[in-house]
Design a protein around this motif. Structure first.
Motif: not given
Length: 125
Positions: A101-123
């Protein structure tokens, strides 16, 4: 086998010995009815033989009960061992679940950060 012996009062008594059990099974010999003492000894011997058989029966019943209780004890010990094994497995799986559960939460947070970073790069492009 049948054996005879002179008892304490001088009267002959017989005993049956079972070879497989090596137990003595008293069999009163009929009394000499003309002698009161012989009749009394015979009655006492009959009473003692009844008590002997009753006690033998009680011992047998207690031995059966003991065997059943020992079998239950063995079964209870097996159950206790299984319970301990299951408790340990539950503890291990709970710990593993917490870690996942802890690892899943960390990975979900990383994915969210990557998605935000990736979305910021596209913008910005």
């Amino acid at each position: 086998m049948c054996y005879g012996a002179i008892n304490a009062l001088g009267f002959f008594s017989t005993y049956v010995i079972y070879s497989s059990q090596q137990e003595i099974d008293p069999e009163p010999v009929p009394p000499c009815v003309s002698l009161e003492e012989s009749v009394q000894v015979y009655k006492e011997h009959c009473r003692m033989a009844r008590e002997f058989h009753q006690v033998k029966h009680e011992i047998s019943a207690l031995e059966d009960r003991k065997r059943k209780l020992l079998a239950e004890l063995v079964e209870d010990e097996k159950v206790a061992i299984e319970i301990a094994r299951l408790e340990e497995e539950f503890r291990r799986l709970t710990e593993e679940n917490h870690t996942l559960v802890t690892v899943h939460g960390e990975r979900a947070q990383q994915l969210k950060s990557l998605c935000l970073t990736n979305g910021t790069r596209r913008d910005s492009s």
